[in-house]
Design a protein around this motif. Structure first.
Motif, PDB file in Angstrom:
ATOM      1  N   GLY A 100       0.799  -1.218   0.000  1.00 24.63           N
ATOM      2  CA  GLY A 100       0.000   0.000   0.000  1.00 24.63           C
ATOM      3  C   GLY A 100       0.828   1.262   0.000  1.00 24.63           C
ATOM      4  O   GLY A 100       0.370   2.319   0.452  1.00 24.63           O
ATOM      5  N   LEU A 101       2.049   1.177  -0.534  1.00 25.40           N
ATOM      6  CA  LEU A 101       2.953   2.321  -0.561  1.00 25.40           C
ATOM      7  C   LEU A 101       3.185   2.783  -1.996  1.00 25.40           C
ATOM      8  O   LEU A 101       3.146   1.980  -2.941  1.00 25.40           O
ATOM      9  N   ALA A 102       3.417   4.075  -2.149  1.00 25.13           N
ATOM     10  CA  ALA A 102       3.721   4.625  -3.471  1.00 25.13           C
ATOM     11  C   ALA A 102       5.143   4.229  -3.867  1.00 25.13           C
ATOM     12  O   ALA A 102       6.066   4.284  -3.045  1.00 25.13           O
ATOM     13  N   PHE A 103       5.299   3.824  -5.127  1.00 26.22           N
ATOM     14  CA  PHE A 103       6.633   3.455  -5.600  1.00 26.22           C
ATOM     15  C   PHE A 103       7.483   4.719  -5.730  1.00 26.22           C
ATOM     16  O   PHE A 103       7.015   5.740  -6.238  1.00 26.22           O
ATOM     17  N   PRO A 104       8.744   4.699  -5.267  1.00 28.40           N
ATOM     18  CA  PRO A 104       9.590   5.896  -5.311  1.00 28.40           C
ATOM     19  C   PRO A 104       9.731   6.458  -6.725  1.00 28.40           C
ATOM     20  O   PRO A 104       9.796   5.699  -7.702  1.00 28.40           O
ATOM     21  N   ARG A 105       9.782   7.764  -6.820  1.00 24.04           N
ATOM     22  CA  ARG A 105       9.944   8.423  -8.124  1.00 24.04           C
ATOM     23  C   ARG A 105      11.396   8.780  -8.407  1.00 24.04           C
ATOM     24  O   ARG A 105      11.804   8.873  -9.564  1.00 24.04           O
ATOM     25  N   THR A 106      12.171   9.009  -7.361  1.00 29.54           N
ATOM     26  CA  THR A 106      13.571   9.404  -7.541  1.00 29.54           C
ATOM     27  C   THR A 106      14.434   8.148  -7.559  1.00 29.54           C
ATOM     28  O   THR A 106      14.922   7.688  -6.531  1.00 29.54           O
ATOM     29  N   LEU A 107      14.598   7.598  -8.751  1.00 28.68           N
ATOM     30  CA  LEU A 107      15.316   6.340  -8.929  1.00 28.68           C
ATOM     31  C   LEU A 107      16.584   6.556  -9.750  1.00 28.68           C
ATOM     32  O   LEU A 107      16.730   7.568 -10.438  1.00 28.68           O
ATOM     33  N   VAL A 108      17.467   5.585  -9.673  1.00 27.34           N
ATOM     34  CA  VAL A 108      18.575   5.484 -10.622  1.00 27.34           C
ATOM     35  C   VAL A 108      18.324   4.206 -11.412  1.00 27.34           C
ATOM     36  O   VAL A 108      18.253   3.122 -10.836  1.00 27.34           O
ATOM     37  N   GLU A 109      18.161   4.316 -12.719  1.00 23.84           N
ATOM     38  CA  GLU A 109      17.854   3.157 -13.560  1.00 23.84           C
ATOM     39  C   GLU A 109      19.083   2.756 -14.362  1.00 23.84           C
ATOM     40  O   GLU A 109      19.717   3.595 -15.007  1.00 23.84           O
ATOM     41  N   THR A 110      19.419   1.480 -14.335  1.00 23.51           N
ATOM     42  CA  THR A 110      20.561   0.990 -15.100  1.00 23.51           C
ATOM     43  C   THR A 110      20.407  -0.490 -15.375  1.00 23.51           C
ATOM     44  O   THR A 110      19.760  -1.217 -14.613  1.00 23.51           O
ATOM     45  N   ARG A 111      21.004  -0.943 -16.476  1.00 21.41           N
ATOM     46  CA  ARG A 111      21.062  -2.370 -16.786  1.00 21.41           C
ATOM     47  C   ARG A 111      22.380  -2.977 -16.324  1.00 21.41           C
ATOM     48  O   ARG A 111      22.571  -4.186 -16.409  1.00 21.41           O
ATOM     49  N   SER A 112      23.298  -2.153 -15.882  1.00 22.14           N
ATOM     50  CA  SER A 112      24.671  -2.573 -15.644  1.00 22.14           C
ATOM     51  C   SER A 112      24.911  -2.977 -14.196  1.00 22.14           C
ATOM     52  O   SER A 112      24.690  -2.191 -13.273  1.00 22.14           O
ATOM     53  N   ALA A 113      25.441  -4.189 -14.005  1.00 20.17           N
ATOM     54  CA  ALA A 113      25.825  -4.638 -12.668  1.00 20.17           C
ATOM     55  C   ALA A 113      27.009  -3.821 -12.166  1.00 20.17           C
ATOM     56  O   ALA A 113      27.099  -3.484 -10.977  1.00 20.17           O
ATOM     57  N   PHE A 114      27.917  -3.470 -13.078  1.00 20.93           N
ATOM     58  CA  PHE A 114      29.088  -2.693 -12.675  1.00 20.93           C
ATOM     59  C   PHE A 114      28.675  -1.295 -12.216  1.00 20.93           C
ATOM     60  O   PHE A 114      29.157  -0.793 -11.196  1.00 20.93           O
ATOM     61  N   ALA A 115      27.753  -0.660 -12.954  1.00 22.77           N
ATOM     62  CA  ALA A 115      27.277   0.667 -12.549  1.00 22.77           C
ATOM     63  C   ALA A 115      26.553   0.584 -11.207  1.00 22.77           C
ATOM     64  O   ALA A 115      26.716   1.459 -10.343  1.00 22.77           O
ATOM     65  N   THR A 116      25.767  -0.467 -11.022  1.00 26.34           N
ATOM     66  CA  THR A 116      25.051  -0.645  -9.753  1.00 26.34           C
ATOM     67  C   THR A 116      26.023  -0.733  -8.593  1.00 26.34           C
ATOM     68  O   THR A 116      25.883  -0.033  -7.579  1.00 26.34           O
ATOM     69  N   MET A 117      27.022  -1.577  -8.714  1.00 23.82           N
ATOM     70  CA  MET A 117      27.969  -1.756  -7.605  1.00 23.82           C
ATOM     71  C   MET A 117      28.880  -0.547  -7.412  1.00 23.82           C
ATOM     72  O   MET A 117      29.273  -0.234  -6.296  1.00 23.82           O
ATOM     73  N   SER A 118      29.186   0.145  -8.497  1.00 29.62           N
ATOM     74  CA  SER A 118      29.994   1.358  -8.371  1.00 29.62           C
ATOM     75  C   SER A 118      29.243   2.415  -7.567  1.00 29.62           C
ATOM     76  O   SER A 118      29.822   3.091  -6.706  1.00 29.62           O
ATOM     77  N   LEU A 119      27.934   2.540  -7.809  1.00 37.16           N
ATOM     78  CA  LEU A 119      27.121   3.494  -7.060  1.00 37.16           C
ATOM     79  C   LEU A 119      26.972   3.066  -5.603  1.00 37.16           C
ATOM     80  O   LEU A 119      27.104   3.881  -4.682  1.00 37.16           O
TER      81      LEU A 119
END
Length: 307
Positions: free
Chosen positions: A225-244
């Motif tokens: 019952g919660l609103a999905f966050p709007r301020t996201l970081v979207e990426t397909r990259s595992a490396f970018a994810t872990m770097s962040l």
């Protein structure tokens, strides 16, 4: 009778005509496609007319901006690309067979299945050290497009994202468990129980919209019952994810448990005590239907599914 005539006609298409069809989509115009394959534009125009007459359907709509493929044209292009890819694979396999080896293996995988693919690759290369392997990581949608073109031998992903799942043979071989990870210094690390509301001060790193892992997280918020966050970081990259994640205490990311274990083992992330109620889709082994697999692909599949 008409269908038989069409089949016989298609069987008489030349490799130059098939090459032209396969090139039109990438070149975006008949003139550019003709130039790429060393054919004059008048000859290319005539060849395309002959192909349409043989297919007994309009394959392209002529506009001021060039050619636009009809549904039949999209089908023709897809099959032409597969045939050209198979010709290249045929040539490569013949070269390797002459050397007493198999040709290379081309595997596509989504990020979550990378650790599973890694284990299979290690076992495969130990048994067949002379075989080269190409591994491509991307979303299921992009991997299936490359499988359609014949640029991959097999895909570990999810066929549900495709508008044409009937094109594939699919075998679901392992469930995916999802886990939330964060920077080792994140305030929620070490807490015995974490809920969705605890992430209100964190920023999510997520896959792009409509991807299965992203949908699982959206469903989790919806069920709570919660609103999905709007301020996201979207990426397909595992490396970018872990770097962040490694660079900031504020980021959290949803990953497969296998991938999370790899990064946690390297000390660059920690798993949080958050349990998703939404069940993720299983990993699928996907190949083109009615397409013989090369021996290398069959052996890789056997090793992958031994787990």
């Amino acid at each position: 009778m008409m269908m038989d005539q069409t089949m016989r006609g298609l069987g008489r298409l030349t490799m130059r005509q098939i090459h032209l069809l396969a090139t039109i989509d990438d070149a975006n115009s008949l003139k550019a496609a003709a130039a790429r394959i060393g054919m004059s534009q008048p000859r290319a125009t005539k060849s395309l007319q002959e192909i349409e007459e043989t297919a007994q359907q309009q394959l392209f709509i002529r506009t001021n901006r060039g050619l636009s493929a009809t549904p039949a044209g999209q089908c023709a292009i897809r099959h032409a690309k597969v045939m050209m890819s198979q010709i290249r694979s045929f040539q490569e396999e013949l070269r390797h067979i002459a050397d007493g080896e198999w040709a290379r293996l081309r595997v596509g995988t989504i990020m979550g299945a990378v650790p599973l693919v890694t284990e299979a690759v290690l076992a495969f290369t130990e048994r067949f050290p002379s075989v080269s392997i190409e591994i491509l990581e991307d979303t299921s949608g992009e991997l299936l497009r490359q499988l359609d073109r014949g640029d991959l031998d097999l895909v570990i992903g999810r066929s549900s994202v495709s508008p044409t799942p009937e094109l594939y043979d699919v075998f679901a071989f392992q469930d995916e468990i999802l886990t939330v990870v964060a920077n080792p210094a994140h305030p929620l690390v070490g807490r015995k129980r974490v809920t969705l509301t605890d992430f209100s001060d964190s920023r999510w790193i997520v896959y792009t919209a409509r991807m299965p892992m992203r949908l699982s997280l959206e469903q989790e918020y919806q069920q709570a019952g919660l609103a999905f966050p709007r301020t996201l970081v979207e990426t397909r990259s595992a490396f970018a994810t872990m770097s962040l994640v490694q660079s900031s205490q504020n980021y959290v990311a949803l990953l497969s448990n296998d991938v999370a274990n790899v990064f946690a083992g390297l000390g660059i992330a920690r798993k949080l005590s958050f349990r998703l109620h939404s069940k993720s889709q299983a990993y699928e082994l996907i190949t083109r239907t009615r397409t013989p697999l090369p021996p290398a692909a069959s052996e890789f599949i056997r090793l992958l599914t031994l787990r």
